[in-house]
Design an enzyme around this catalytic site. Structure first.
Site, PDB file in Angstrom:
ATOM      1  N   GLU A  48      63.776  28.485  42.538  1.00  0.00           N
ATOM      2  CA  GLU A  48      64.575  29.248  41.579  1.00  0.00           C
ATOM      3  C   GLU A  48      65.160  30.468  42.286  1.00  0.00           C
ATOM      4  O   GLU A  48      64.506  31.092  43.114  1.00  0.00           O
ATOM      5  CB  GLU A  48      63.705  29.732  40.413  1.00  0.00           C
ATOM      6  CG  GLU A  48      63.380  28.673  39.395  1.00  0.00           C
ATOM      7  CD  GLU A  48      62.635  29.245  38.189  1.00  0.00           C
ATOM      8  OE1 GLU A  48      62.516  30.495  38.106  1.00  0.00           O
ATOM      9  OE2 GLU A  48      62.157  28.454  37.367  1.00  0.00           O
ATOM     10  N   LYS A 204      99.132   7.384  53.639  1.00  0.00           N
ATOM     11  CA  LYS A 204      97.895   6.614  53.812  1.00  0.00           C
ATOM     12  C   LYS A 204      97.596   5.804  52.560  1.00  0.00           C
ATOM     13  O   LYS A 204      97.877   6.228  51.438  1.00  0.00           O
ATOM     14  CB  LYS A 204      96.726   7.528  54.158  1.00  0.00           C
ATOM     15  CG  LYS A 204      96.350   8.530  53.081  1.00  0.00           C
ATOM     16  CD  LYS A 204      95.233   9.439  53.559  1.00  0.00           C
ATOM     17  CE  LYS A 204      94.866  10.460  52.481  1.00  0.00           C
ATOM     18  NZ  LYS A 204      93.855  11.412  52.945  1.00  0.00           N
TER      19      LYS A 204
END
Length: 336
Positions: A48, A204
């Site tokens: 945490e 592409k």
């Protein structure tokens, strides 16, 4: 009206090198020491995040410097919790300086039952108490609209233009700027316009995500110095393949200018063995030792432009003025 208080900086653990560099640049501009706020950003044993600020911030104009790069979730939580700590400590205003905005590639639904994570992250940032965001080269400009607070999106292209003029000097007329895909044409066109260069595109086609099936160069690159421009380089597969295709099309040299060097997995090794003569990235993401030791990877600083942008926000003056060549040249004086 300008604030009467001084701008205060606080940094998480994502890129303290850049945060310190920004503080040094601000100190030069202000003629007085601007340091990072005395605070600790740590983890409990269960990971945490815990934040404690040791200085009074009541009524102060706060700037949190924290890219949400790898590990993206940890760095994002640090940003949110730092913002909450400052809000509960009665800071007047909190601006998140996020040099690299993680989750930006998830800016739309590309198929059914997928999230728009960039919008979720924007909501979390706003709810944490942040009132303004300063970032650089968002993957998609429309992400600014995901926020219900002001967003200042800086551009790396003016910095790249300065670097190109410094590096190539009297060979500037031989440069062609190349976009690695159709979606990045706007970014490439902006740089080409700044340096008066020709423009080409690599088209592409993908069989599936992460794999490029075919690439074609659109435009004349024969005997040209080609500069591939993009915002993010992750695994470098597409970039290295593009460099190979451009070289095969007749380019004399291929260089790449990428804003955010994510460079995960085999990226550095791929770049080292590729047709790229050099890869230039910024320091929006903390470079790893492997990146720093790579012979054909070079880093250009963003601290000067971020420091000036922070001061402009604090003063209530224009941030877009930093896109002007004359203004930026003055800010980077001595570096180029």
């Amino acid at each position: 009206m300008p604030n009467l208080t001084e701008p205060k900086l606080i940094s998480g653990n994502a890129n303290r090198t850049l945060a310190n560099a920004i503080a040094r640049r601000m100190s030069m501009h202000r003629g007085m020491t601007v340091g990072l706020l005395d605070a600790r950003v740590e983890r409990f044993n269960d990971q945490e995040v815990f934040v404690e600020v040791y200085e009074n911030v009541r009524g102060e104009d706060m700037f949190i410097i924290q890219p949400t790069s790898n590990p993206a979730n940890d760095n994002l939580m640090e940003l949110l919790i730092m913002s909450d700590a400052l809000k509960r400590s009665s800071a007047q205003r909190t601006t998140a300086v996020i040099p690299y905005f993680g989750y930006a590639r998830q800016d739309r639904r590309t198929k059914a039952r997928t999230p728009i994570s960039a919008k979720l992250v924007a909501n979390l940032i706003v709810e944490s108490g942040i009132e303004r965001v300063l970032t650089m080269d968002l993957h998609a400009a429309q992400i600014q609209g995901f926020f219900d607070i002001p967003v200042d999106n800086l551009y790396a292209s003016p910095i790249f233009a300065l670097d190109l003029k410094h590096q190539f000097g009297d060979r500037m007329d031989q440069i062609t700027v190349v976009s690695p895909d159709v979606g990045g044409v706007g970014r490439a066109r902006e740089l080409a316009k700044r340096i008066g260069a020709a423009l080409a595109i690599v088209d592409k086609r993908r069989e599936k995500p992460g794999e490029v099936a075919e690439m074609t160069v659109i435009g004349d690159v024969q005997d040209r110095i080609c500069i591939v421009v993009d915002d993010i380089c992750d695994t470098a597969g597409t970039l290295c393949k593009a460099a190979e295709v451009i070289k095969e099309a007749g380019a004399s040299e291929v260089h790449a200018y990428i804003t955010h060097g994510v460079l995960s997995g085999p990226a550095v090794e791929r770049v080292s063995k590729s047709m790229l003569k050099s890869l230039v990235i910024t320091d929006t993401i903390e470079p790893t030792a492997q990146v720093l030791n790579a012979t054909n990877i070079r880093i250009v600083p963003t601290a000067p432009i971020f420091a000036q942008a922070i001061l402009n926000i604090w003063n209530g003056t224009s941030v877009s003025s930093l896109f002007d060549h004359g203004t930026l040249s003055a800010i980077y004086e001595g570096l180029y």
